[in-house]
Motif scaffolding. Structure first.
Motif, mmCIF file in Angstrom:
data_model
loop_
_atom_site.group_PDB
_atom_site.id
_atom_site.type_symbol
_atom_site.label_atom_id
_atom_site.label_comp_id
_atom_site.label_asym_id
_atom_site.label_seq_id
_atom_site.Cartn_x
_atom_site.Cartn_y
_atom_site.Cartn_z
ATOM 1 N N THR A 180 2.632 -7.288 5.382
ATOM 2 C CA THR A 180 1.325 -7.148 5.107
ATOM 3 C C THR A 180 0.581 -8.427 5.179
ATOM 4 O O THR A 180 0.876 -9.671 4.629
ATOM 5 C CB THR A 180 1.145 -6.533 3.635
ATOM 6 O OG1 THR A 180 1.573 -5.132 3.748
ATOM 7 C CG2 THR A 180 -0.005 -6.465 3.082
ATOM 8 N N ARG A 222 -15.270 3.888 6.666
ATOM 9 C CA ARG A 222 -13.910 3.826 6.468
ATOM 10 C C ARG A 222 -13.164 4.354 7.637
ATOM 11 O O ARG A 222 -13.757 5.367 8.085
ATOM 12 C CB ARG A 222 -13.719 4.854 5.411
ATOM 13 C CG ARG A 222 -12.289 5.188 4.731
ATOM 14 C CD ARG A 222 -11.999 4.197 3.699
ATOM 15 N NE ARG A 222 -10.596 4.277 3.090
ATOM 16 C CZ ARG A 222 -10.601 4.935 1.713
ATOM 17 N NH1 ARG A 222 -11.625 5.132 1.062
ATOM 18 N NH2 ARG A 222 -9.449 4.743 1.150
ATOM 19 N N GLY A 223 -12.124 3.517 7.994
ATOM 20 C CA GLY A 223 -11.510 4.048 9.494
ATOM 21 C C GLY A 223 -10.604 2.662 9.400
ATOM 22 O O GLY A 223 -10.360 2.008 8.810
ATOM 23 N N HIS A 227 0.957 -1.085 -0.208
ATOM 24 C CA HIS A 227 -0.138 0.002 0.132
ATOM 25 C C HIS A 227 0.911 1.201 -0.023
ATOM 26 O O HIS A 227 1.936 1.258 0.778
ATOM 27 C CB HIS A 227 -0.915 -0.115 1.128
ATOM 28 C CG HIS A 227 -1.823 1.005 1.159
ATOM 29 N ND1 HIS A 227 -1.818 2.391 1.698
ATOM 30 C CD2 HIS A 227 -3.206 0.928 0.389
ATOM 31 C CE1 HIS A 227 -2.685 3.031 1.363
ATOM 32 N NE2 HIS A 227 -3.690 2.092 0.697
ATOM 33 N N SER A 266 -2.680 -9.227 4.159
ATOM 34 C CA SER A 266 -3.155 -9.567 2.877
ATOM 35 C C SER A 266 -3.071 -8.248 2.019
ATOM 36 O O SER A 266 -3.517 -7.207 2.383
ATOM 37 C CB SER A 266 -4.852 -9.932 3.135
ATOM 38 O OG SER A 266 -5.698 -9.739 1.980
ATOM 39 N N ALA A 314 -5.004 -4.569 6.680
ATOM 40 C CA ALA A 314 -6.332 -4.153 6.291
ATOM 41 C C ALA A 314 -7.454 -4.808 5.971
ATOM 42 O O ALA A 314 -8.537 -4.603 6.606
ATOM 43 C CB ALA A 314 -5.872 -3.281 5.230
HETATM 44 C C1 LIG Z 1 -6.834 -0.574 1.816
HETATM 45 C C2 LIG Z 1 -5.581 -0.809 2.225
HETATM 46 C C3 LIG Z 1 -4.896 0.175 2.961
HETATM 47 C C4 LIG Z 1 -5.282 1.589 3.381
HETATM 48 O O1 LIG Z 1 -6.827 1.660 4.003
HETATM 49 P P1 LIG Z 1 -7.327 3.192 4.196
HETATM 50 O O2 LIG Z 1 -8.286 2.895 5.093
HETATM 51 O O3 LIG Z 1 -7.620 3.386 2.680
HETATM 52 O O4 LIG Z 1 -6.144 4.158 4.504
HETATM 53 C C5 LIG Z 1 -3.537 -0.268 3.666
HETATM 54 N N1 LIG Z 1 -3.080 -1.489 3.281
HETATM 55 C C6 LIG Z 1 -3.781 -2.252 2.489
HETATM 56 C C7 LIG Z 1 -3.061 -3.845 2.162
HETATM 57 C C8 LIG Z 1 -5.027 -2.119 2.120
HETATM 58 O O5 LIG Z 1 -5.764 -3.160 1.273
#
Ligand SMILES: *Cc1c(COP(=O)(O)O)cnc(C)c1O
Length: 384
Positions: free
Chosen positions: A147, A215-216, A112, A149, A180
């Motif tokens: 990460t 969203r958060g 990301h 996923s 995330a």
């Molecule tokens: C969606 C996502 C993010 C960021 O999420 P936001 O709420 O948009 O800041 C970060 N890392 C991964 C792997 C994601 O899929």
């Protein structure tokens, strides 16, 4: 090229939101099918809404979220954040020094963008790899990132996950997990442990991914680190505000593992239907997807568009003609242009897979018709 920079991405997003607004106003919300897997939501009762004052709200809902959040994420303490990206930024601002190294292991590139961007902001040297044999932790490393996923829902191998944590902890380096979507995808579909239970010092999840929340971001982890990070979070205004905290609380409470598990089965059916016409769709844990490169291989007409442009035009046609919302039209700058059809959220259960297949097929025909006309493609993406 149609989408060249972040400004273009902001403009295409504005156009996508206008199209969505028009569909809601002319045909109603039921004509939209949000298949992003991030359809969010705001579950709240009138009595809860009446408590949403600046100080009363956090007093009630942040306290309740501690318990529910720890149950969802593990760890010792929780911080609700404006976004996952905010939590990543706050962690890096707190734990990473200028000139130090940050190394990141993930199942598939790219990471990301908030991770490299935050490292750049503090002047750290960032490197990432998806080749486990290549992963190593150099001297002067301040943070190891994993990460769980990826943005395209590629899930890490749990043994590798554990090994990276072990390598970091042997050298007393903290581990931050970008979980995330992983906090749910890894645990429910792949039966993996929560990141904090695997030993992560900090884990962050997105409260609108694969769950009915806003969203958060929700951060969990070691209390000592969380306390330090919380200072930065508050100093820079990265915390979630009371309405979001309330909706996060109810989103987690209403999270259904069954929806994820059902979509795991339904995606096989959709995948088989699509394979009658396409060669480049791939399965994700809870749906199907086509990458910009894959989409490009499906096109047999001369054109001057980049692979990402093709993905934007195709996803805008799906939105404009069929009300199907996928991530590329509505995403923030730098997000992946892969088109994912996620079957785990409420709207997906309203669609017959046969119909969805037909809509994808005819949108693709439309894409082939317009692809050699760059002006028309530009209009599809930018001007509603
Ligand atoms: C969606 C996502 C993010 C960021 O999420 P936001 O709420 O948009 O800041 C970060 N890392 C991964 C792997 C994601 O899929």
């Amino acid at each position: 090229m149609i989408i060249n920079n972040s400004l273009d991405e902001v403009k295409k997003r504005e156009n996508a939101l206008s199209i969505i607004k028009d569909i809601v106003e002319t045909r109603g919300r039921s004509s939209l099918f949000d298949l992003t897997g991030l359809s969010g939501g705001f579950i709240a009762s009138p009595s809860e809404l009446s408590l949403l004052e600046t100080y009363v709200g956090p007093a009630i809902f942040e306290d309740a979220l501690q318990e529910v959040g720890i149950e969802h994420m593990g760890g010792e303490k929780i911080i609700p954040l404006n976004r996952t990206s905010s939590g990543i930024l706050a962690t890096i601002l707190t734990l990473v020094n200028e000139g130090s190294n940050v190394v990141h292991y993930l199942a598939q590139l790219p990471a990301h963008p908030s991770i490299p961007r935050s490292c750049k902001l503090v002047g750290a040297n960032y490197s990432e790899t998806d080749d486990f044999n290549e992963f190593s932790i150099p001297d002067n490393t301040s943070l190891v990132v994993i990460t769980g996923s990826t943005m395209d829902h590629k899930v890490i191998d749990e043994d590798e996950f554990k090994q990276v944590i072990e390598m970091a902890h042997e050298r007393d380096i903290p581990v931050m997990v970008d979980d995330a979507s992983g906090a749910r995808l890894r645990t429910v579909i792949f039966n993996q442990e929560k990141a904090c239970d695997l030993g992560a010092d900090i884990a962050i999840t997105s409260t609108d991914k694969l769950m009915p929340g806003p969203r958060g971001g929700l951060m969990a982890g070691r209390k000592d680190l969380i306390d330090e990070i919380k200072v930065k979070v508050n100093q820079f205004g990265l915390e979630a505000q009371p309405p979001a905290v309330l909706a996060m609380l109810n989103g987690i409470k209403n999270f259904s593992e069954d929806n994820l598990i059902d979509s795991f089965v339904r995606k096989e059916e959709l995948f088989d239907l699509l394979n009658a016409n396409f060669d480049n769709f791939q399965k994700t844990p809870t749906g199907v997807m086509i990458s910009p490169e894959g989409l490009s291989r499906e096109i047999d007409i001369e054109h001057g568009l980049s692979d990402n442009d093709l993905a934007f035009v195709f996803s805008f046609i799906l939105l404009r003609d069929y009300g199907i919302i996928t991530i590329p039209p509505v995403s923030m700058p730098g997000a992946s242009a892969t088109i994912r059809f996620d079957l785990s959220t409420a709207d997906a259960f309203k669609l017959k897979l046969n119909d969805l297949n037909k809509k994808i097929e005819s949108s693709f025909k439309k894409l082939q018709e317009v692809v050699s006309n760059e002006d028309e493609c530009r209009e599809i993406v930018f001007s509603f």
